[in-house]
Design a protein around this motif. Sequence first.
Motif, PDB file in Angstrom:
ATOM      1  N   ASP A 164       0.827  -1.209   0.000  1.00 32.57           N
ATOM      2  CA  ASP A 164       0.000   0.000   0.000  1.00 32.57           C
ATOM      3  C   ASP A 164       0.863   1.262   0.000  1.00 32.57           C
ATOM      4  N   THR A 165       1.981   1.210   0.709  1.00 31.54           N
ATOM      5  CA  THR A 165       2.841   2.396   0.769  1.00 31.54           C
ATOM      6  C   THR A 165       3.840   2.437  -0.384  1.00 31.54           C
ATOM      7  N   GLY A 166       3.834   1.415  -1.239  1.00 33.99           N
ATOM      8  CA  GLY A 166       4.730   1.424  -2.403  1.00 33.99           C
ATOM      9  C   GLY A 166       6.172   1.105  -2.054  1.00 33.99           C
ATOM     10  N   LEU A 167       6.382   0.442  -0.912  1.00 33.57           N
ATOM     11  CA  LEU A 167       7.761   0.182  -0.478  1.00 33.57           C
ATOM     12  C   LEU A 167       8.351  -1.116  -1.042  1.00 33.57           C
ATOM     13  N   VAL A 168       7.512  -1.965  -1.656  1.00 36.39           N
ATOM     14  CA  VAL A 168       8.015  -3.294  -2.061  1.00 36.39           C
ATOM     15  C   VAL A 168       8.606  -3.254  -3.471  1.00 36.39           C
ATOM     16  N   ASP A 169       9.819  -3.804  -3.614  1.00 39.75           N
ATOM     17  CA  ASP A 169      10.478  -3.886  -4.922  1.00 39.75           C
ATOM     18  C   ASP A 169      10.321  -5.261  -5.550  1.00 39.75           C
ATOM     19  N   GLU A 170      10.258  -6.304  -4.711  1.00 38.88           N
ATOM     20  CA  GLU A 170      10.272  -7.672  -5.233  1.00 38.88           C
ATOM     21  C   GLU A 170       9.438  -8.570  -4.330  1.00 38.88           C
ATOM     22  N   LEU A 171       8.791  -9.575  -4.942  1.00 37.78           N
ATOM     23  CA  LEU A 171       8.007 -10.545  -4.173  1.00 37.78           C
ATOM     24  C   LEU A 171       8.433 -11.938  -4.576  1.00 37.78           C
ATOM     25  N   LEU A 203       6.668 -11.016 -13.793  1.00 36.52           N
ATOM     26  CA  LEU A 203       7.267 -12.297 -13.389  1.00 36.52           C
ATOM     27  C   LEU A 203       8.725 -12.358 -13.820  1.00 36.52           C
ATOM     28  N   SER A 204       9.609 -12.646 -12.877  1.00 35.26           N
ATOM     29  CA  SER A 204      11.026 -12.738 -13.257  1.00 35.26           C
ATOM     30  C   SER A 204      11.575 -14.152 -13.140  1.00 35.26           C
ATOM     31  N   ASP A 205      10.917 -15.027 -12.366  1.00 31.72           N
ATOM     32  CA  ASP A 205      11.439 -16.394 -12.273  1.00 31.72           C
ATOM     33  C   ASP A 205      10.357 -17.362 -11.787  1.00 31.72           C
ATOM     34  N   VAL A 206      10.429 -18.588 -12.294  1.00 34.83           N
ATOM     35  CA  VAL A 206       9.539 -19.667 -11.855  1.00 34.83           C
ATOM     36  C   VAL A 206      10.410 -20.894 -11.624  1.00 34.83           C
ATOM     37  N   GLU A 207      10.296 -21.486 -10.434  1.00 36.63           N
ATOM     38  CA  GLU A 207      11.106 -22.670 -10.162  1.00 36.63           C
ATOM     39  C   GLU A 207      10.250 -23.718  -9.469  1.00 36.63           C
ATOM     40  N   GLN A 208      10.196 -24.909 -10.065  1.00 36.74           N
ATOM     41  CA  GLN A 208       9.451 -25.978  -9.409  1.00 36.74           C
ATOM     42  C   GLN A 208      10.293 -26.568  -8.281  1.00 36.74           C
ATOM     43  N   VAL A 209       9.690 -26.724  -7.104  1.00 38.20           N
ATOM     44  CA  VAL A 209      10.375 -27.353  -5.963  1.00 38.20           C
ATOM     45  C   VAL A 209       9.436 -28.439  -5.448  1.00 38.20           C
ATOM     46  N   GLY A 210       9.735 -29.688  -5.740  1.00 35.89           N
ATOM     47  CA  GLY A 210       8.828 -30.774  -5.380  1.00 35.89           C
ATOM     48  C   GLY A 210       7.485 -30.536  -6.049  1.00 35.89           C
ATOM     49  N   ASP A 211       6.413 -30.614  -5.256  1.00 36.61           N
ATOM     50  CA  ASP A 211       5.072 -30.368  -5.803  1.00 36.61           C
ATOM     51  C   ASP A 211       4.644 -28.905  -5.652  1.00 36.61           C
ATOM     52  N   GLY A 212       5.593 -28.067  -5.257  1.00 37.31           N
ATOM     53  CA  GLY A 212       5.307 -26.637  -5.133  1.00 37.31           C
ATOM     54  C   GLY A 212       6.106 -25.850  -6.157  1.00 37.31           C
ATOM     55  N   TRP A 217       8.571 -12.166  -8.561  1.00 48.14           N
ATOM     56  CA  TRP A 217       8.108 -11.033  -9.364  1.00 48.14           C
ATOM     57  C   TRP A 217       8.851  -9.762  -8.948  1.00 48.14           C
ATOM     58  N   THR A 218       8.988  -8.836  -9.893  1.00 45.17           N
ATOM     59  CA  THR A 218       9.373  -7.478  -9.506  1.00 45.17           C
ATOM     60  C   THR A 218       8.102  -6.636  -9.535  1.00 45.17           C
ATOM     61  N   VAL A 219       8.060  -5.635  -8.674  1.00 47.43           N
ATOM     62  CA  VAL A 219       6.880  -4.772  -8.583  1.00 47.43           C
ATOM     63  C   VAL A 219       7.020  -3.653  -9.615  1.00 47.43           C
ATOM     64  N   ASP A 220       5.975  -3.490 -10.446  1.00 49.84           N
ATOM     65  CA  ASP A 220       6.022  -2.450 -11.479  1.00 49.84           C
ATOM     66  C   ASP A 220       5.993  -1.075 -10.831  1.00 49.84           C
TER      67      ASP A 220
END
Length: 221
Positions: A164-171, A203-212, A217-220
């Motif tokens: 909400d405050t716009g502080l996030v760069d990456e998730l 989206l910057s990366d997708v990695e399968q780890v087991g069944d997860g 992502w980077t925040v626009d």
Amino acid sequence: MHVVVNAAMSADGKLSTRERTQLAISGEPDFERVDRLRAESDAVAVGVGTVLADDPSLTVKSSSLRANRVDAGRAVNPARIVADSRARTPADAIVLDDAAETYVLVSEAAPVERRSALAERGATLVTAGEERVDLLRAFATLQDEGLEAVMVEGGGELIFSLFDTGLVDELSVFVGPQIVGGREAPTLADGEGFVEAFPTLSLSDVEQVGDGVVLTWTVDR
Ligand SMILES: NC(=O)c1ccc[n+]([C@@H]2O[C@H](COP(=O)([O-])OP(=O)(O)OC[C@H]3O[C@@H](n4cnc5c(N)ncnc54)[C@H](O)[C@@H]3O)[C@@H](O)[C@H]2O)c1
Ligand SMILES: Nc1nc(=O)c(N)c(NC[C@H](O)[C@H](O)[C@H](O)COP(=O)(O)O)[nH]1
């Protein structure tokens, strides 16, 4: 400052159960990834809801990652940050032990005796905001203290406010192979919710780890 939010959620987006009991969503490979992220950070942040539910340590678990930090002239563990409007962090919380420096972000509404109890336990208090922590101001103070790379580990209330405050760069989020359900169960982003002008992600990366899967992502802007 660079702010990365990291969490583990079930396939239906829950961070824990409706009873706020800890949930094994991911497993060892993910804990190792989280440990590497911690080791790269100057500080690891959580909300007091997470301290009360999980009593986390937020320290680096791998001895080789800790040694690398020391070799690089850094503190053995990243600093810890607790967003805690009313200074509800218990005096015996593990985040107040001497394994790392700890900043507790409080509002003007935090009772004086609670603040003193935390200061006595060695925490550095940062006061910003009247009823609730003003995250923009508090994080600016933390940046002045030299904290540049900040990792946020939850929970859902704090994560929503940071978006909400716009502080996030990456998730980055581990999405696990289970359904938890429950309208009261914490999700990745709770708070009031957005109605318009949603933060959007690339989206910057997708990695399968087991069944997860670990999604990054980077925040626009
Ligand atoms: N699966 C995961 O990766 C993960 C990670 C962390 C926490 N969790 C779970 O999340 C739950 C806790 O999450 P939560 O959402 O209840 O609490 P939270 O950890 O987000 O803490 C919320 C608290 O932060 C404080 N705060 C101060 N300023 C704030 C602001 N501006 N905006 C929002 N909060 C502010 C308030 O005192 C508020 O009560 C627990 O059940 C825990 O197990 C899961
Ligand atoms: N990566 C991850 N997978 C999970 O399945 C899960 N439930 C969490 N949850 C985060 C958790 O709520 C804690 O806050 C910290 O992971 C505890 O940190 P410590 O080990 O005490 O340092 N995290």
